[in-house]
Design a protein around this motif. Structure first.
Motif, PDB file in Angstrom:
ATOM      1  N   ALA A  73     -48.729   4.816 -10.901  1.00 13.29           N
ATOM      2  CA  ALA A  73     -48.941   4.511  -9.480  1.00 13.29           C
ATOM      3  C   ALA A  73     -48.198   3.234  -9.090  1.00 13.29           C
ATOM      4  CB  ALA A  73     -50.433   4.375  -9.188  1.00 13.29           C
ATOM      5  N   ASN A  74     -48.225   2.261  -9.970  1.00 15.98           N
ATOM      6  CA  ASN A  74     -47.508   1.021  -9.715  1.00 15.98           C
ATOM      7  C   ASN A  74     -45.997   1.257  -9.686  1.00 15.98           C
ATOM      8  OD1 ASN A  74     -47.697  -1.864  -9.324  1.00 15.98           O
ATOM      9  ND2 ASN A  74     -46.743  -2.056 -11.334  1.00 15.98           N
ATOM     10  N   GLU A  76     -44.534   3.976  -8.795  1.00 15.10           N
ATOM     11  CA  GLU A  76     -44.258   4.645  -7.524  1.00 15.10           C
ATOM     12  C   GLU A  76     -44.283   3.633  -6.377  1.00 15.10           C
ATOM     13  OE1 GLU A  76     -47.321   7.612  -7.778  1.00 15.10           O
ATOM     14  OE2 GLU A  76     -45.970   9.050  -8.755  1.00 15.10           O
ATOM     15  N   ARG A  77     -45.201   2.692  -6.447  1.00 16.49           N
ATOM     16  CA  ARG A  77     -45.299   1.637  -5.425  1.00 16.49           C
ATOM     17  C   ARG A  77     -43.995   0.857  -5.325  1.00 16.49           C
ATOM     18  NH1 ARG A  77     -48.859  -3.663  -6.590  1.00 16.49           N
ATOM     19  NH2 ARG A  77     -48.014  -4.957  -4.956  1.00 16.49           N
ATOM     20  N   HIS A 105     -58.102   7.176  -8.560  1.00 20.22           N
ATOM     21  CA  HIS A 105     -56.706   6.757  -8.419  1.00 20.22           C
ATOM     22  C   HIS A 105     -56.630   5.423  -7.667  1.00 20.22           C
ATOM     23  CE1 HIS A 105     -52.490   6.825  -7.175  1.00 20.22           C
ATOM     24  NE2 HIS A 105     -52.314   7.633  -8.201  1.00 20.22           N
ATOM     25  N   CYS A 107     -54.840   4.402  -5.328  1.00 24.71           N
ATOM     26  CA  CYS A 107     -54.681   4.507  -3.872  1.00 24.71           C
ATOM     27  C   CYS A 107     -55.978   4.859  -3.160  1.00 24.71           C
ATOM     28  CB  CYS A 107     -53.585   5.514  -3.527  1.00 24.71           C
ATOM     29  SG  CYS A 107     -54.013   7.224  -3.888  1.00 24.71           S
ATOM     30  N   ARG A 108     -57.028   5.106  -3.925  1.00 31.70           N
ATOM     31  CA  ARG A 108     -58.321   5.460  -3.320  1.00 31.70           C
ATOM     32  C   ARG A 108     -59.386   4.382  -3.534  1.00 31.70           C
ATOM     33  NH1 ARG A 108     -56.311  10.577  -4.897  1.00 31.70           N
ATOM     34  NH2 ARG A 108     -56.123  11.925  -3.086  1.00 31.70           N
ATOM     35  N   THR A 112     -57.731  -1.286  -1.810  1.00 30.50           N
ATOM     36  CA  THR A 112     -56.320  -0.933  -1.713  1.00 30.50           C
ATOM     37  C   THR A 112     -55.810  -1.269  -0.316  1.00 30.50           C
ATOM     38  OG1 THR A 112     -56.583   0.887  -3.279  1.00 30.50           O
ATOM     39  CG2 THR A 112     -54.669   0.998  -1.836  1.00 30.50           C
ATOM     40  N   GLU A 115     -51.515   0.235   3.590  1.00 32.51           N
ATOM     41  CA  GLU A 115     -50.201   0.889   3.447  1.00 32.51           C
ATOM     42  C   GLU A 115     -50.051   1.624   2.116  1.00 32.51           C
ATOM     43  OE1 GLU A 115     -49.613  -3.368   1.997  1.00 32.51           O
ATOM     44  OE2 GLU A 115     -50.699  -2.417   3.628  1.00 32.51           O
ATOM     45  N   LEU A 116     -50.952   1.382   1.166  1.00 33.54           N
ATOM     46  CA  LEU A 116     -50.882   2.042  -0.147  1.00 33.54           C
ATOM     47  C   LEU A 116     -51.972   3.098  -0.342  1.00 33.54           C
ATOM     48  CD1 LEU A 116     -50.170  -1.083  -2.375  1.00 33.54           C
ATOM     49  CD2 LEU A 116     -48.511   0.562  -1.457  1.00 33.54           C
ATOM     50  N   ARG A 117     -52.803   3.308   0.657  1.00 27.25           N
ATOM     51  CA  ARG A 117     -53.906   4.277   0.539  1.00 27.25           C
ATOM     52  C   ARG A 117     -53.420   5.704   0.648  1.00 27.25           C
ATOM     53  NH1 ARG A 117     -59.456   1.918   2.479  1.00 27.25           N
ATOM     54  NH2 ARG A 117     -59.006  -0.255   2.060  1.00 27.25           N
ATOM     55  N   ALA A 118     -54.186   6.589   0.006  1.00 29.28           N
ATOM     56  CA  ALA A 118     -53.861   8.021   0.071  1.00 29.28           C
ATOM     57  C   ALA A 118     -54.328   8.599   1.390  1.00 29.28           C
ATOM     58  CB  ALA A 118     -54.539   8.750  -1.072  1.00 29.28           C
TER      59      ALA A 118
END
Length: 118
Positions: A73-74, A76-77, A105, A107-108, A112, A115-118
């Motif tokens: 996830a990082n 991808e960030r 996850h 992003c949830r 968070t 801007e990074l939330r699902a």
């Protein structure tokens, strides 16, 4: 060589440590984080090629898997190209199919940034 949680976490952790990112400076963060993550993923991909089954270590979820998902996830960030890491990508995809990984996850999480939330 076995996959270890310390390797997974510590070799990639600096790229998501806010105090380190502040020292790097806003203008250098993306490039610096990409370099740190790709270096760690390069080593991890090689290790996983000899330990992975469905997950990081065989076909049962392990602590290594718990560490992998936030690291991807990082990555991808910070817009890291995951194409050179097919084993990491495959394992991450398998893990994200599991409900426990979906609901936990990064992003949830409640803290968070929007801007990074699902």
């Amino acid at each position: 060589m076995a996959v270890s949680c310390p390797h997974l976490c510590t070799s990639l952790l600096e790229a998501q440590n806010l105090s380190v990112l502040k020292q790097v400076g806003q203008e250098n963060q993306l490039t610096w984080a990409q370099k740190a993550i790709t270096s760690g993923f390069h080593a991890l991909e090689q290790i996983l090629q000899s330990t992975a089954g469905k997950y990081c270590v065989g076909d049962e979820v392990s602590m290594a898997d718990l560490c992998l998902v936030p690291q991807v996830a990082n990555a991808e960030r910070f817009k890291v190209d995951l194409t050179p890491y097919p084993t990491i990508s495959r394992i991450n995809k398998s893990l994200l199919a599991l409900e426990a990984f979906q609901v936990s996850h990064p992003c949830r999480q409640p803290d968070t940034p929007p801007e990074l939330r699902a």
